[in-house]
Write a protein that holds these residues in place. Structure first.
Motif, PDB file in Angstrom:
ATOM      1  N   ALA A  18       0.873  -1.305  -0.007  1.00 57.18           N
ATOM      2  CA  ALA A  18      -0.061   0.079  -0.019  1.00 57.18           C
ATOM      3  C   ALA A  18       1.030   1.278  -0.050  1.00 57.18           C
ATOM      4  O   ALA A  18       0.586   2.222  -0.522  1.00 57.18           O
ATOM      5  N   THR A  19       2.044   1.144   0.666  1.00 60.76           N
ATOM      6  CA  THR A  19       2.979   2.275   0.753  1.00 60.76           C
ATOM      7  C   THR A  19       3.433   2.414  -0.666  1.00 60.76           C
ATOM      8  O   THR A  19       3.667   3.864  -1.077  1.00 60.76           O
ATOM      9  N   LEU A  20       3.943   1.461  -1.365  1.00 59.26           N
ATOM     10  CA  LEU A  20       4.436   1.626  -2.851  1.00 59.26           C
ATOM     11  C   LEU A  20       3.419   2.104  -3.625  1.00 59.26           C
ATOM     12  O   LEU A  20       3.672   3.017  -4.672  1.00 59.26           O
ATOM     13  N   ALA A  21       2.208   1.630  -3.670  1.00 59.02           N
ATOM     14  CA  ALA A  21       1.115   2.065  -4.211  1.00 59.02           C
ATOM     15  C   ALA A  21       0.926   3.634  -4.380  1.00 59.02           C
ATOM     16  O   ALA A  21       0.600   4.592  -5.389  1.00 59.02           O
ATOM     17  N   GLY A  22       0.755   3.939  -3.026  1.00 53.48           N
ATOM     18  CA  GLY A  22       0.586   5.585  -2.645  1.00 53.48           C
ATOM     19  C   GLY A  22       1.616   6.374  -3.342  1.00 53.48           C
ATOM     20  O   GLY A  22       1.690   7.544  -3.830  1.00 53.48           O
ATOM     21  N   TYR A  23       3.037   5.883  -2.996  1.00 53.24           N
ATOM     22  CA  TYR A  23       4.156   6.822  -3.800  1.00 53.24           C
ATOM     23  C   TYR A  23       4.192   6.746  -5.128  1.00 53.24           C
ATOM     24  O   TYR A  23       4.146   8.013  -5.894  1.00 53.24           O
ATOM     25  N   LYS A 133       2.691  -8.804  -4.479  1.00 51.69           N
ATOM     26  CA  LYS A 133       1.847  -7.408  -3.957  1.00 51.69           C
ATOM     27  C   LYS A 133       1.076  -7.189  -4.544  1.00 51.69           C
ATOM     28  O   LYS A 133       0.102  -6.459  -4.057  1.00 51.69           O
ATOM     29  N   ILE A 134       0.733  -7.027  -6.062  1.00 50.27           N
ATOM     30  CA  ILE A 134      -0.461  -6.531  -6.567  1.00 50.27           C
ATOM     31  C   ILE A 134      -1.642  -7.650  -6.253  1.00 50.27           C
ATOM     32  O   ILE A 134      -2.723  -7.092  -5.822  1.00 50.27           O
ATOM     33  N   SER A 135      -1.358  -8.645  -5.866  1.00 49.05           N
ATOM     34  CA  SER A 135      -2.477  -9.614  -5.589  1.00 49.05           C
ATOM     35  C   SER A 135      -2.958  -9.502  -4.047  1.00 49.05           C
ATOM     36  O   SER A 135      -3.968  -9.541  -3.823  1.00 49.05           O
ATOM     37  N   TYR A 136      -1.779  -9.026  -3.276  1.00 44.34           N
ATOM     38  CA  TYR A 136      -2.305  -8.729  -2.084  1.00 44.34           C
ATOM     39  C   TYR A 136      -3.092  -7.490  -1.914  1.00 44.34           C
ATOM     40  O   TYR A 136      -3.920  -7.268  -0.908  1.00 44.34           O
ATOM     41  N   LEU A 137      -2.885  -6.298  -2.804  1.00 40.35           N
ATOM     42  CA  LEU A 137      -3.668  -5.277  -2.675  1.00 40.35           C
ATOM     43  C   LEU A 137      -5.065  -5.337  -3.213  1.00 40.35           C
ATOM     44  O   LEU A 137      -5.978  -4.824  -2.819  1.00 40.35           O
ATOM     45  N   LEU A 138      -5.060  -6.092  -4.552  1.00 34.35           N
ATOM     46  CA  LEU A 138      -6.395  -6.115  -5.135  1.00 34.35           C
ATOM     47  C   LEU A 138      -7.304  -7.123  -4.636  1.00 34.35           C
ATOM     48  O   LEU A 138      -8.696  -7.239  -4.998  1.00 34.35           O
ATOM     49  N   PHE A 139      -6.710  -8.361  -4.477  1.00 34.40           N
ATOM     50  CA  PHE A 139      -7.652  -9.562  -4.278  1.00 34.40           C
ATOM     51  C   PHE A 139      -8.689  -9.493  -3.150  1.00 34.40           C
ATOM     52  O   PHE A 139      -9.891  -9.678  -3.367  1.00 34.40           O
ATOM     53  N   ALA A 218     -14.506 -19.916  -5.677  1.00 32.04           N
ATOM     54  CA  ALA A 218     -15.436 -20.563  -4.950  1.00 32.04           C
ATOM     55  C   ALA A 218     -15.605 -20.080  -3.494  1.00 32.04           C
ATOM     56  O   ALA A 218     -16.441 -20.061  -2.850  1.00 32.04           O
ATOM     57  N   ARG A 219     -14.194 -19.529  -3.124  1.00 29.86           N
ATOM     58  CA  ARG A 219     -14.283 -18.962  -1.820  1.00 29.86           C
ATOM     59  C   ARG A 219     -13.048 -17.718  -1.757  1.00 29.86           C
ATOM     60  O   ARG A 219     -12.292 -17.883  -2.823  1.00 29.86           O
ATOM     61  N   ARG A 220     -12.769 -17.032  -0.793  1.00 35.19           N
ATOM     62  CA  ARG A 220     -11.849 -16.363  -0.672  1.00 35.19           C
ATOM     63  C   ARG A 220     -10.291 -16.870  -0.906  1.00 35.19           C
ATOM     64  O   ARG A 220     -10.285 -17.672  -0.187  1.00 35.19           O
ATOM     65  N   ARG A 221      -9.709 -16.080  -1.630  1.00 35.63           N
ATOM     66  CA  ARG A 221      -8.140 -16.639  -2.046  1.00 35.63           C
ATOM     67  C   ARG A 221      -7.106 -16.448  -0.979  1.00 35.63           C
ATOM     68  O   ARG A 221      -7.355 -15.338  -0.188  1.00 35.63           O
ATOM     69  N   SER A 222      -6.433 -17.178  -0.404  1.00 34.15           N
ATOM     70  CA  SER A 222      -5.558 -17.145   0.712  1.00 34.15           C
ATOM     71  C   SER A 222      -4.110 -16.601  -0.341  1.00 34.15           C
ATOM     72  O   SER A 222      -4.105 -16.544  -1.152  1.00 34.15           O
ATOM     73  N   HIS A 223      -3.105 -16.193   0.828  1.00 31.80           N
ATOM     74  CA  HIS A 223      -2.245 -15.556   0.172  1.00 31.80           C
ATOM     75  C   HIS A 223      -0.760 -16.276   0.918  1.00 31.80           C
ATOM     76  O   HIS A 223      -0.574 -16.561   1.846  1.00 31.80           O
ATOM     77  N   TYR A 224       0.215 -16.251  -0.159  1.00 29.23           N
ATOM     78  CA  TYR A 224       1.138 -17.180   0.392  1.00 29.23           C
ATOM     79  C   TYR A 224       2.295 -16.135   1.079  1.00 29.23           C
ATOM     80  O   TYR A 224       2.889 -16.610   1.967  1.00 29.23           O
ATOM     81  N   GLN A 225       2.220 -14.899   0.622  1.00 28.40           N
ATOM     82  CA  GLN A 225       3.008 -13.917   1.440  1.00 28.40           C
ATOM     83  C   GLN A 225       2.325 -12.869   2.010  1.00 28.40           C
ATOM     84  O   GLN A 225       1.294 -12.606   1.401  1.00 28.40           O
ATOM     85  N   THR A 226       2.531 -12.659   3.192  1.00 27.61           N
ATOM     86  CA  THR A 226       1.806 -11.310   3.924  1.00 27.61           C
ATOM     87  C   THR A 226       2.740 -10.345   4.258  1.00 27.61           C
ATOM     88  O   THR A 226       4.066 -10.511   4.255  1.00 27.61           O
ATOM     89  N   TYR A 227       2.185  -9.207   4.406  1.00 21.55           N
ATOM     90  CA  TYR A 227       2.886  -7.954   4.572  1.00 21.55           C
ATOM     91  C   TYR A 227       2.379  -7.153   5.814  1.00 21.55           C
ATOM     92  O   TYR A 227       1.103  -7.158   5.843  1.00 21.55           O
ATOM     93  N   HIS A 228       3.288  -6.717   6.333  1.00 16.97           N
ATOM     94  CA  HIS A 228       2.996  -6.138   7.708  1.00 16.97           C
ATOM     95  C   HIS A 228       3.286  -4.573   7.753  1.00 16.97           C
ATOM     96  O   HIS A 228       4.312  -4.065   7.014  1.00 16.97           O
ATOM     97  N   TRP A 229       2.259  -3.892   8.215  1.00 13.49           N
ATOM     98  CA  TRP A 229       2.599  -2.075   8.269  1.00 13.49           C
ATOM     99  C   TRP A 229       3.586  -1.790   9.327  1.00 13.49           C
ATOM    100  O   TRP A 229       3.601  -2.392  10.496  1.00 13.49           O
ATOM    101  N   ARG A 230       4.654  -1.065   8.796  1.00 11.02           N
ATOM    102  CA  ARG A 230       5.994  -0.804   9.872  1.00 11.02           C
ATOM    103  C   ARG A 230       6.094   0.655  10.220  1.00 11.02           C
ATOM    104  O   ARG A 230       5.268   1.370   9.361  1.00 11.02           O
ATOM    105  N   ALA A 231       6.521   1.255  11.109  1.00 11.82           N
ATOM    106  CA  ALA A 231       6.925   2.779  11.212  1.00 11.82           C
ATOM    107  C   ALA A 231       7.354   3.374   9.984  1.00 11.82           C
ATOM    108  O   ALA A 231       7.029   4.165   9.498  1.00 11.82           O
TER     109      ALA A 231
END
Length: 297
Positions: A18-23, A133-139, A218-231
């Motif tokens: 989300a930070t990269l997309a905003g930039y 990263k795109i999948s994490y944002l848009l899915f 059929a159901r919500r898609r899971s993610h292999y990679q997760t991202y965490h918001w940091r300072a």
């Protein structure tokens, strides 16, 4: 055009999607806000510097060669179509006359440089916002559009790789696409494109069948990679938004914008001062890299 993927150990690549997309939204907004040659040149050189930092110089040089053709086309069209303003050079051939005007050169350079900056920004975007990263944002928001986008990006890469492999294979058989008259080159390239088109359609149908067999949608898609918001994400995105707001305010005040291209001036102090927030926004990733390495050491 593809410059590669940004190394995973860099500060820029470790930011939240989300930070990269905003930039990049802020960077593209800056590219669309101004039409002055000074601002355009500053943005272009800054983005070239960013690409050179995160990709190898050989790749950036190849990107500049490809982008230069588009930039030269825009410049030539502006020079040919803009015949008003102060004349730098004039020539006549029978009833046809041509005038090289200062306005055509300056405005053509501005538009060409802005186009080149946008292309190089897309290259950097493609290298940093990878498919996960795109999948994490848009899915979570638009899953079908996200899947369509990720598959399209993957298929374009595969199409390019297959085209180069097919060219190398045909070269061993004596069929060299880059040799001969231009009509022969078009015919040779057309044969290769027909083969690739059939193969791409077949691969797309196979992908569709596999997706249906695995129950996509059929159901919500899971993610292999997760991202965490940091300072660091908050500081980076906050700095980008502050610089964007400053640039928008200066644009509203008339800085970096030419309403009359026939009186484009390069000596206005406000246009030179505008390069400071523009440089700050474009160089924000490099500033983050410096702080990150100091913190690590």
């Amino acid at each position: 055009m593809n410059g590669g993927t940004v190394a995973s150990q860099t500060f820029f690549n470790q930011l939240h999607p989300a930070t990269l997309a905003g930039y990049f939204v802020a960077l593209f907004t800056i590219l669309l806000l101004f039409n002055h040659l000074i601002v355009a040149g500053t943005l272009f050189l800054s983005i070239v510097g960013l690409n050179s930092w995160y990709f190898s110089w050989q790749r950036v040089r190849g990107l500049l060669k490809g982008t230069g053709a588009f930039m030269l086309t825009i410049l030539l069209f502006n020079v040919l179509l803009n015949q008003r303003g102060s004349v730098l050079w004039q020539a006549s051939l029978g009833p046809v006359s041509f005038r090289l005007t200062r306005t055509g050169v300056l405005y053509g350079l501005t538009m060409a440089i802005m186009l080149g900056a946008m292309i190089l920004t897309f290259v950097l975007l493609n290298g940093i916002l990878t498919t996960p990263k795109i999948s994490y944002l848009l899915f979570p928001v638009v899953p079908r559009l996200a899947m369509l986008l990720t598959i399209s990006m993957r298929l374009v890469t595969l199409f390019t790789q297959k085209f180069h492999r097919l060219m190398m294979l045909q070269k061993t058989r004596g069929l060299i696409v880059t040799e001969g008259a231009w009509t022969q080159r078009i015919r040779k390239t057309g044969k290769l494109m027909r083969i690739l088109l059939i193969d791409s359609i077949s691969g797309s149908m196979e992908t569709a069948v596999l997706m249906e067999a695995r129950g996509f949608g059929a159901r919500r898609r899971s993610h292999y990679q997760t991202y965490h918001w940091r300072a660091a994400d908050g500081w980076f995105l906050g700095g980008a938004l502050i610089l964007l707001v400053i640039a928008i305010y200066l644009r509203w005040a008339g800085w970096g914008w030419t309403t009359n291209v026939y009186h484009l001036s390069l000596s206005v102090t406000t246009d030179w001062l505008l390069t400071l927030p523009v440089l700050g926004l474009a160089g924000l990733p490099l500033l983050g890299e410096g702080v990150y390495h100091l913190w690590e050491n």
